[in-house]
Design a protein around this motif. Sequence first.
Motif, short mmCIF file in Angstrom:
data_model
loop_
_atom_site.label_atom_id
_atom_site.label_comp_id
_atom_site.label_asym_id
_atom_site.label_seq_id
_atom_site.Cartn_x
_atom_site.Cartn_y
_atom_site.Cartn_z
N SER A 37 0.83 -1.21 0.00
CA SER A 37 0.00 0.00 0.00
C SER A 37 0.86 1.25 0.00
O SER A 37 0.56 2.24 -0.69
N LEU A 94 1.47 4.39 -3.33
CA LEU A 94 1.16 5.81 -3.18
C LEU A 94 2.10 6.69 -3.99
O LEU A 94 3.26 6.34 -4.23
N LEU A 116 -1.27 6.99 3.73
CA LEU A 116 -1.77 5.64 3.92
C LEU A 116 -2.47 5.54 5.26
O LEU A 116 -1.91 5.92 6.29
#
Length: 621
Positions: A99, A103, A109
């Motif tokens: 994750s 980005l 996040l």
Amino acid sequence: MQIQLFNSNFDIELNWLRYNDFYREFSNYSKMVSNPFGLYQDKSKVFIPLAKTKKSSENLHVTWKKLREKTNKSFVYGHSFKYQGTGKLYTYKLFSELSLILLKKFGRLGIIIPSGIYSDEGSKELRNLFINSNKWEWLYSFENRQKIFSIDSRFKFNPIIITKNGDTDFIKTAFMQHSLSDWEEAKNVLSYKKEQIKKFSPFNLAFLELKTEKDAKIIEKIYNNSVLLGDKDSNGWNLSYAQGDFNMTSDSKYFIKRQKLEEQGFKPDLYGRWVNENGELSLPLYQGAMINQFDFSHSAYVSGSGNSITWKVVPWTSKYIGSQFYIFLENYNFQRYLFKVICRIQARTTDTRTLISTVLPSYPCGNSLSVITYGYGVNQNIVQPVILNSFVVDFIIRIKLGGANINLFYLEELPMLKLDQIKNNEHFFYYTILNLTIPHNCFSYIWFAFKEMFALEKFSFNKNWALTPHERLRLRCILDAIVAELYGLDYEDFAWILRDDPSDPKGFWRVDKDKPKELRQTTLTLLAFKRLKEIGLDEFIKEDWQFPQDIQEKLGARFLDWQLKGTPEESWEECKYHAKQILGEEEFKNFIQELESGNKNPLIVKEEEIKYGKEDDLRLF
């Protein structure tokens, strides 16, 4: 019908095997995704092939590397799953790393993941990535007591927020929270500074579950007046750590039950061993349930096995070693002269006490116990339970511990007193520790060695043994007060640690909670510490501090009747007798010669002198 059942079972087993194959393959993939065809180190020009194909593995690696360099530069970390660390493959680590990588620069996040992210050894690389290469903004940790999720109520989970890139100066944290409304309103938030993370956990960057600024200030004071247990410098403890000698599952072929020994003509002796008419020995196998703080035989086996096992508490007035299993001497390298400093591995931060350490004879241990040794000799080794069992260090481990096991990951970062602090008061320390920790005939040879080292001839071998609740409590209060002083705490600091606050899930209010407040260990420890602060450490040690008269009357006598009889000379003759029974005439003679020569203490064994077992490399340490 039987055929259908067979097919059904077969399908289930096949699917299970396929699942395990997939798990292994994916685990292997995640570890090798950065170097699918080999590891090529540009600086050293060394290529290590990891796969064989029609083309050269090296050529494939170079081609892959060039293609990787042409990809979107926002993929700043080069590839996914580079920071998965050691241990098992956990999805929360995979998802959180991926994750972050996906980005854009300065993207944010937010994810809910288990508490392992801030406490587990296997998440160290991810913590390093989040803290030192990005801006970790929030870590808000919940305990699932209110069943926010349909999982175990003891499970801890955490919303975290991280900004890609940026710098981490501090992280807004909260631990052991229970209500979602607290997160919505950002209640109970503490700013956890980056410098504190590095100070409290320099090896692993793990978070302590700090709840208040008061906790943080006290812990910082403790670390400023200590050395880490894992430090290898001259004032450190040169830690050596290993789990017990026998695995309770894979080594069960060595275990002999007591009934079997009786059938073979073995009988128990005074030292916990079982002996037959030929002098053959069988040694008790120690399990975690058998020991407690400063207690080598807190519980004895009664009956049952597994989860239905029954133990009974063994009082100090009639102490004996009662194990569930025994090990024949031929299957264990018994070092008669030695003793073990051990720590119970399984622990919970919401029990009465978390760190459980004591001294054992050189008997085999199961894997629920860890054996801890240091590189500087027997006298420093025997001090260790005093520090580990102290309220101060237990306070630290309760804030530090994220799981249910105390392993090297946690031990190596514990703040320990410096060795010169011990040496300045060593005579008092050692004699007090011996009386509290090893008041039993099975340790006679250790008493004999310390008699020579610290000239204990004028003291009785067993007159001052701490066998009564009164004397054991008194010595523990004295030692806890001295340890708190050596860690640099003031009275308000120690009173905060020992406060009677049932709302604190990790507090020491559970200690003696069924007793009147004036008789609790926490209350009396603070009383001893107050006296120490009034007159100073040196005078406190000389004073031989006693409880107030009204407390003494409620606790009863300090010593048993038989301890008040006889002379020191007679007691040491008794010690000599038991030492001979344990070591044998010839070995006892060698033991005394080594003591009197002054060239070598027989209780100290160097690493190169430790012997290995015939099978499975069974070691003493």
